[in-house]
Design a protein around this motif. Structure first.
Motif, PDB file in Angstrom:
ATOM      1  N   ASP A  87       0.820  -1.198   0.000  1.00  0.00           N
ATOM      2  CA  ASP A  87       0.000   0.000   0.000  1.00  0.00           C
ATOM      3  C   ASP A  87       0.864   1.261   0.000  1.00  0.00           C
ATOM      4  O   ASP A  87       1.867   1.337   0.704  1.00  0.00           O
ATOM      5  N   LYS A  88       0.451   2.247  -0.799  1.00  0.00           N
ATOM      6  CA  LYS A  88       1.210   3.500  -0.874  1.00  0.00           C
ATOM      7  C   LYS A  88       1.261   4.211   0.471  1.00  0.00           C
ATOM      8  O   LYS A  88       2.252   4.872   0.801  1.00  0.00           O
ATOM      9  N   LEU A  89       0.172   4.077   1.243  1.00  0.00           N
ATOM     10  CA  LEU A  89       0.149   4.705   2.565  1.00  0.00           C
ATOM     11  C   LEU A  89       1.224   4.121   3.456  1.00  0.00           C
ATOM     12  O   LEU A  89       1.882   4.849   4.210  1.00  0.00           O
ATOM     13  N   LEU A  90       1.421   2.816   3.379  1.00  0.00           N
ATOM     14  CA  LEU A  90       2.475   2.173   4.169  1.00  0.00           C
ATOM     15  C   LEU A  90       3.843   2.718   3.774  1.00  0.00           C
ATOM     16  O   LEU A  90       4.685   3.001   4.637  1.00  0.00           O
ATOM     17  N   VAL A  91       4.080   2.870   2.482  1.00  0.00           N
ATOM     18  CA  VAL A  91       5.362   3.391   2.000  1.00  0.00           C
ATOM     19  C   VAL A  91       5.590   4.810   2.516  1.00  0.00           C
ATOM     20  O   VAL A  91       6.687   5.152   2.973  1.00  0.00           O
ATOM     21  N   GLN A  92       4.549   5.625   2.492  1.00  0.00           N
ATOM     22  CA  GLN A  92       4.668   7.000   2.970  1.00  0.00           C
ATOM     23  C   GLN A  92       4.952   7.035   4.471  1.00  0.00           C
ATOM     24  O   GLN A  92       5.767   7.844   4.943  1.00  0.00           O
ATOM     25  N   ILE A  93       4.297   6.156   5.215  1.00  0.00           N
ATOM     26  CA  ILE A  93       4.509   6.114   6.666  1.00  0.00           C
ATOM     27  C   ILE A  93       5.929   5.670   6.992  1.00  0.00           C
ATOM     28  O   ILE A  93       6.591   6.240   7.866  1.00  0.00           O
ATOM     29  N   VAL A  94       6.421   4.659   6.266  1.00  0.00           N
ATOM     30  CA  VAL A  94       7.790   4.194   6.489  1.00  0.00           C
ATOM     31  C   VAL A  94       8.783   5.299   6.159  1.00  0.00           C
ATOM     32  O   VAL A  94       9.755   5.525   6.898  1.00  0.00           O
ATOM     33  N   ALA A  95       8.555   6.012   5.043  1.00  0.00           N
ATOM     34  CA  ALA A  95       9.462   7.106   4.662  1.00  0.00           C
ATOM     35  C   ALA A  95       9.460   8.210   5.721  1.00  0.00           C
ATOM     36  O   ALA A  95      10.528   8.714   6.109  1.00  0.00           O
ATOM     37  N   LEU A  96       8.266   8.554   6.207  1.00  0.00           N
ATOM     38  CA  LEU A  96       8.176   9.589   7.237  1.00  0.00           C
ATOM     39  C   LEU A  96       8.826   9.131   8.532  1.00  0.00           C
ATOM     40  O   LEU A  96       9.514   9.909   9.214  1.00  0.00           O
ATOM     41  N   GLY A  97       8.621   7.873   8.885  1.00  0.00           N
ATOM     42  CA  GLY A  97       9.224   7.347  10.103  1.00  0.00           C
ATOM     43  C   GLY A  97      10.741   7.332  10.039  1.00  0.00           C
ATOM     44  O   GLY A  97      11.421   7.622  11.034  1.00  0.00           O
ATOM     45  N   GLU A  98      11.294   7.009   8.873  1.00  0.00           N
ATOM     46  CA  GLU A  98      12.750   7.004   8.726  1.00  0.00           C
ATOM     47  C   GLU A  98      13.317   8.421   8.800  1.00  0.00           C
ATOM     48  O   GLU A  98      14.403   8.637   9.347  1.00  0.00           O
ATOM     49  N   GLN A  99      12.582   9.382   8.259  1.00  0.00           N
ATOM     50  CA  GLN A  99      13.056  10.763   8.275  1.00  0.00           C
ATOM     51  C   GLN A  99      12.998  11.380   9.669  1.00  0.00           C
ATOM     52  O   GLN A  99      13.862  12.178  10.037  1.00  0.00           O
ATOM     53  N   THR A 100      11.982  11.019  10.442  1.00  0.00           N
ATOM     54  CA  THR A 100      11.782  11.625  11.759  1.00  0.00           C
ATOM     55  C   THR A 100      12.365  10.790  12.899  1.00  0.00           C
ATOM     56  O   THR A 100      12.388  11.246  14.045  1.00  0.00           O
ATOM     57  N   GLY A 101      12.787   9.553  12.603  1.00  0.00           N
ATOM     58  CA  GLY A 101      13.288   8.686  13.658  1.00  0.00           C
ATOM     59  C   GLY A 101      12.188   8.113  14.530  1.00  0.00           C
ATOM     60  O   GLY A 101      12.466   7.625  15.634  1.00  0.00           O
ATOM     61  N   ARG A 102      10.958   8.130  14.054  1.00  0.00           N
ATOM     62  CA  ARG A 102       9.808   7.619  14.817  1.00  0.00           C
ATOM     63  C   ARG A 102       9.136   6.476  14.058  1.00  0.00           C
ATOM     64  O   ARG A 102       7.925   6.343  14.050  1.00  0.00           O
ATOM     65  N   LEU A 103       9.944   5.632  13.430  1.00  0.00           N
ATOM     66  CA  LEU A 103       9.400   4.561  12.601  1.00  0.00           C
ATOM     67  C   LEU A 103       8.521   3.619  13.399  1.00  0.00           C
ATOM     68  O   LEU A 103       7.419   3.256  12.966  1.00  0.00           O
ATOM     69  N   ASP A 104       8.978   3.208  14.583  1.00  0.00           N
ATOM     70  CA  ASP A 104       8.206   2.270  15.393  1.00  0.00           C
ATOM     71  C   ASP A 104       6.866   2.857  15.806  1.00  0.00           C
ATOM     72  O   ASP A 104       5.817   2.210  15.720  1.00  0.00           O
ATOM     73  N   GLU A 105       6.886   4.108  16.240  1.00  0.00           N
ATOM     74  CA  GLU A 105       5.660   4.760  16.709  1.00  0.00           C
ATOM     75  C   GLU A 105       4.646   4.908  15.579  1.00  0.00           C
ATOM     76  O   GLU A 105       3.449   4.606  15.748  1.00  0.00           O
ATOM     77  N   LEU A 106       5.100   5.375  14.430  1.00  0.00           N
ATOM     78  CA  LEU A 106       4.193   5.596  13.303  1.00  0.00           C
ATOM     79  C   LEU A 106       3.641   4.277  12.760  1.00  0.00           C
ATOM     80  O   LEU A 106       2.461   4.191  12.388  1.00  0.00           O
ATOM     81  N   LEU A 107       4.467   3.237  12.721  1.00  0.00           N
ATOM     82  CA  LEU A 107       3.995   1.940  12.237  1.00  0.00           C
ATOM     83  C   LEU A 107       2.926   1.359  13.152  1.00  0.00           C
ATOM     84  O   LEU A 107       1.925   0.812  12.678  1.00  0.00           O
ATOM     85  N   LEU A 108       3.135   1.466  14.448  1.00  0.00           N
ATOM     86  CA  LEU A 108       2.153   0.931  15.393  1.00  0.00           C
ATOM     87  C   LEU A 108       0.838   1.698  15.305  1.00  0.00           C
ATOM     88  O   LEU A 108      -0.248   1.111  15.430  1.00  0.00           O
ATOM     89  N   GLN A 109       0.922   3.010  15.093  1.00  0.00           N
ATOM     90  CA  GLN A 109      -0.297   3.794  14.940  1.00  0.00           C
ATOM     91  C   GLN A 109      -1.030   3.428  13.650  1.00  0.00           C
ATOM     92  O   GLN A 109      -2.256   3.338  13.615  1.00  0.00           O
ATOM     93  N   ALA A 110      -0.239   3.208  12.593  1.00  0.00           N
ATOM     94  CA  ALA A 110      -0.855   2.884  11.308  1.00  0.00           C
ATOM     95  C   ALA A 110      -1.419   1.472  11.290  1.00  0.00           C
ATOM     96  O   ALA A 110      -2.343   1.181  10.517  1.00  0.00           O
ATOM     97  N   ALA A 111      -0.881   0.578  12.110  1.00  0.00           N
ATOM     98  CA  ALA A 111      -1.337  -0.811  12.109  1.00  0.00           C
ATOM     99  C   ALA A 111      -2.825  -0.906  12.418  1.00  0.00           C
ATOM    100  O   ALA A 111      -3.548  -1.719  11.820  1.00  0.00           O
ATOM    101  N   ASP A 112      -3.300  -0.084  13.338  1.00  0.00           N
ATOM    102  CA  ASP A 112      -4.731  -0.100  13.675  1.00  0.00           C
ATOM    103  C   ASP A 112      -5.573   0.310  12.467  1.00  0.00           C
ATOM    104  O   ASP A 112      -6.632  -0.264  12.204  1.00  0.00           O
TER     105      ASP A 112
END
Length: 202
Positions: free
Chosen positions: A128-153
Motif C-alpha cells: 500500500d502506498k500509505l504504508l510506503v509514505q509512513i515508512v518514509a516519514l518514520g525514517e526521516q523523523t526517527g519515529r518509525l516504530d511509533e508511526l507503524l504501530l499507529q498505522a497498524a490499527d
C-alpha cells in the motif's frame, strides 16, 4: 422431432455421470491431493500465493491483512530495539504469502546495501502506498516504530471492512451460481414439452 440443445446437454451429462461418475470422483480426489502436494513445493507456493493476490476482492483483503501485519510486527520489533534488517527477516514470515515474502527479501537486500526501507518497498508495487509514505516519514523523523504501530490499527480496520464486504457478497454470488444451474435444468426439462405442445397446436 430432435431434442433442444439444453436437453441434449443435460441428458449427456446425466449419462456420463451414470457411467463414469466413479471415475470422475477418483480424478477429483486425486487432483485435490496432487494440488495440495504441489502447493507445498517452493515453486507451487509462489504460483499459488501470486494467484491469490490477483483474485478480485480476495487479493485486496490479503494485501491489506499483510500490510497490517507488516506495520504491527515491524513497529513492535523496532520499539524493542531490533535492527531493521533483523525486523524485516522476522516480518517476512508473518505475512502469510510467499510472493510478498520474496519482496521483503529484496527490500532487505537493498537496505543491507545502504538504501532506505521506503524506496525499495515502494518500487516493489506490492504494498500500500500509505504504508510506503509512513515508512518514509518514520525514517526521516526517527519515529518509525511509533508511526507503524499507529498505522497498524488503521490497516487492520481497512482489512476488517474489506473482509466484511467480501463475506456479504459471497452469498449473493453463490445464489446466482445456484440459480443459473437450476435455471438450466428447468429449461432443459420444459423445452421438449413446450416444443411438443407447439407442434401439436400447428
Amino acid at each position: 422431432a430432435s431434442l433442444p440443445g439444453p436437453t441434449k446437454a443435460l441428458l449427456g451429462i446425466s449419462d456420463f455421470l451414470a457411467v463414469y461418475g466413479w471415475l470422475l470422483a477418483i480424478v477429483i480426489v486425486g487432483g485435490i491431493y496432487a494440488f495440495n502436494r504441489w502447493k507445498e513445493t517452493p515453486q507451487g507456493r509462489v504460483v499459488w500465493d501470486g494467484f491469490k493476490l490477483n483474485i478480485p476482492m480476495v487479493g485486496k483483503v490479503l494485501r491489506t491483512l499483510a500490510v497490517g501485519r507488516f506495520a504491527r510486527t515491524l513497529g513492535s520489533l523496532c520499539k524493542c530495539g531490533i535492527t531493521i534488517l533483523e525486523g524485516l527477516s522476522v516480518v517476512r514470515d508473518t505475512l502469510g504469502n510467499e510472493v510478498l515474502g520474496q519482496q521483503i527479501d529484496k527490500v532487505a537486500a537493498e537496505v543491507k546495501g545502504g538504501r532506505s526501507v521506503a524506496e525499495p518497498l515502494g518500487q516493489s508495487g506490492m504494498f500500500d502506498k500509505l504504508l510506503v509514505q509512513i515508512v518514509a516519514l518514520g525514517e526521516q523523523t526517527g519515529r518509525l516504530d511509533e508511526l507503524l504501530l499507529q498505522a497498524a490499527d488503521t490497516f487492520d480496520d481497512q482489512a476488517d471492512s474489506a473482509l466484511v464486504r467480501f463475506v456479504s457478497l459471497l452469498p449473493t454470488i453463490l445464489i446466482l451460481l445456484l440459480a443459473t444451474v437450476i435455471g438450466f435444468i428447468i429449461a432443459a426439462t420444459l423445452l421438449p414439452i413446450l416444443a411438443m405442445d407447439l407442434t401439436s397446436a400447428l
